[in-house]
Motif scaffolding. Structure first.
Motif, PDB file in Angstrom:
ATOM      1  N   THR A 101     -16.453   4.647  -9.616  1.00  0.00           N
ATOM      2  CA  THR A 101     -15.106   4.719  -9.565  1.00  0.00           C
ATOM      3  C   THR A 101     -14.733   3.683  -8.375  1.00  0.00           C
ATOM      4  O   THR A 101     -13.464   3.077  -8.433  1.00  0.00           O
ATOM      5  CB  THR A 101     -14.477   6.137  -9.278  1.00  0.00           C
ATOM      6  N   VAL A 102     -15.505   3.734  -7.293  1.00  0.00           N
ATOM      7  CA  VAL A 102     -15.275   2.714  -6.217  1.00  0.00           C
ATOM      8  C   VAL A 102     -15.118   1.306  -6.738  1.00  0.00           C
ATOM      9  O   VAL A 102     -14.266   0.471  -6.304  1.00  0.00           O
ATOM     10  CB  VAL A 102     -16.623   2.875  -5.092  1.00  0.00           C
ATOM     11  N   THR A 103     -16.201   0.946  -7.414  1.00  0.00           N
ATOM     12  CA  THR A 103     -16.021  -0.493  -7.816  1.00  0.00           C
ATOM     13  C   THR A 103     -14.742  -0.670  -8.876  1.00  0.00           C
ATOM     14  O   THR A 103     -14.183  -1.755  -8.867  1.00  0.00           O
ATOM     15  CB  THR A 103     -17.326  -0.736  -8.890  1.00  0.00           C
ATOM     16  N   ARG A 117     -14.064   7.732   0.303  1.00  0.00           N
ATOM     17  CA  ARG A 117     -14.084   8.916   0.868  1.00  0.00           C
ATOM     18  C   ARG A 117     -15.184   9.885   0.140  1.00  0.00           C
ATOM     19  O   ARG A 117     -15.800  10.584   0.894  1.00  0.00           O
ATOM     20  CB  ARG A 117     -13.026   9.515   1.388  1.00  0.00           C
ATOM     21  N   HIS A 118     -14.928  10.057  -1.020  1.00  0.00           N
ATOM     22  CA  HIS A 118     -15.632  11.128  -1.775  1.00  0.00           C
ATOM     23  C   HIS A 118     -17.035  10.890  -1.827  1.00  0.00           C
ATOM     24  O   HIS A 118     -18.063  11.308  -1.630  1.00  0.00           O
ATOM     25  CB  HIS A 118     -15.204  10.979  -3.280  1.00  0.00           C
ATOM     26  N   ALA A 153     -18.715   8.572   0.041  1.00  0.00           N
ATOM     27  CA  ALA A 153     -19.498   8.816   1.697  1.00  0.00           C
ATOM     28  C   ALA A 153     -19.566  10.406   1.719  1.00  0.00           C
ATOM     29  O   ALA A 153     -20.921  10.645   2.243  1.00  0.00           O
ATOM     30  CB  ALA A 153     -18.715   8.389   2.662  1.00  0.00           C
ATOM     31  N   TRP A 154     -18.912  11.256   1.528  1.00  0.00           N
ATOM     32  CA  TRP A 154     -19.163  12.641   1.810  1.00  0.00           C
ATOM     33  C   TRP A 154     -20.446  13.074   0.926  1.00  0.00           C
ATOM     34  O   TRP A 154     -21.359  13.804   1.369  1.00  0.00           O
ATOM     35  CB  TRP A 154     -17.671  13.465   1.363  1.00  0.00           C
ATOM     36  N   MET A 155     -20.482  12.624  -0.536  1.00  0.00           N
ATOM     37  CA  MET A 155     -21.576  13.107  -1.102  1.00  0.00           C
ATOM     38  C   MET A 155     -22.741  12.676  -0.992  1.00  0.00           C
ATOM     39  O   MET A 155     -23.685  13.222  -0.875  1.00  0.00           O
ATOM     40  CB  MET A 155     -21.217  12.668  -2.708  1.00  0.00           C
ATOM     41  N   ASP A 156     -22.665  11.390  -0.460  1.00  0.00           N
ATOM     42  CA  ASP A 156     -23.949  10.804   0.205  1.00  0.00           C
ATOM     43  C   ASP A 156     -24.633  11.277   1.450  1.00  0.00           C
ATOM     44  O   ASP A 156     -25.787  11.682   1.586  1.00  0.00           O
ATOM     45  CB  ASP A 156     -23.492   9.194   0.295  1.00  0.00           C
ATOM     46  N   THR A 157     -23.649  11.549   2.291  1.00  0.00           N
ATOM     47  CA  THR A 157     -24.023  12.241   3.894  1.00  0.00           C
ATOM     48  C   THR A 157     -24.583  13.633   3.654  1.00  0.00           C
ATOM     49  O   THR A 157     -25.248  13.865   4.177  1.00  0.00           O
ATOM     50  CB  THR A 157     -22.873  11.935   4.786  1.00  0.00           C
ATOM     51  N   THR A 158     -23.819  14.202   2.827  1.00  0.00           N
ATOM     52  CA  THR A 158     -23.947  15.943   2.491  1.00  0.00           C
ATOM     53  C   THR A 158     -25.392  15.998   1.788  1.00  0.00           C
ATOM     54  O   THR A 158     -26.104  16.467   2.148  1.00  0.00           O
ATOM     55  CB  THR A 158     -22.927  16.371   1.940  1.00  0.00           C
TER      56      THR A 158
END
Length: 149
Positions: free
Chosen positions: A107-109, A137-138, A140-145
């Motif tokens: 979705t980012v791409t 934002r979605h 980044a949160w998923m990756d970090t978490t």
């Protein structure tokens, strides 16, 4: 998965494909929400799903303005986006969030490409850029978490 959404030759095809992508994303979010053990994660994912529902609302309005029939559900990719979540469920919340992050990559791409589409009017480009920021934002949160688990 590598998405081709955003490479369409005309704006009508782009909007239609983004609608499919949003339905697929929403299905993945539903699958994720029902599988996560941590309720704090569920709350966050539910808020991200709301962003996708809002994106879908705007895209459906764009489709009406363009005079095209908007899809009313996802396409075959939905099986891939939800299937990854179901498999990840065997390994817990971290794996589920990692699978969701890979869905967000698409979705980012797609929205990044859409924001540069030559047929997009300024209002459409502004929406595509905002949606792109939401997806970043979605992801980044998923990756970090997931990495913190």
């Amino acid at each position: 998965m590598v998405t081709m959404v955003g490479n369409e030759s005309d704006i009508k095809g782009l909007v239609k494909d983004l609608i499919y992508l949003e339905y697929d994303a929403i299905a993945a979010y539903d699958s994720c929400i029902e599988r996560l053990d941590d309720k704090q994660f569920t709350t966050k994912i539910t808020s991200f799903k709301q962003d996708h529902l809002q994106h879908l609302e705007v895209l459906n309005e764009m489709a009406r303005e363009l005079g095209i029939e908007a899809p009313t559900r996802g396409d075959m990719k939905e099986m891939l986006t939800t299937g990854k979540i179901a498999l990840a469920d065997l390994m817990g919340d971290a794996a589920i969030l990692k699978a969701m992050k890979t869905n967000e990559d698409d979705t980012v791409t797609a929205y990044q490409r859409a924001s540069r589409h030559e047929d997009a009017i300024p209002a459409s480009k502004a929406f595509f850029m905002k949606a792109h920021q939401d997806e970043e934002r979605h992801r980044a949160w998923m990756d970090t978490t997931a990495k913190a688990l």
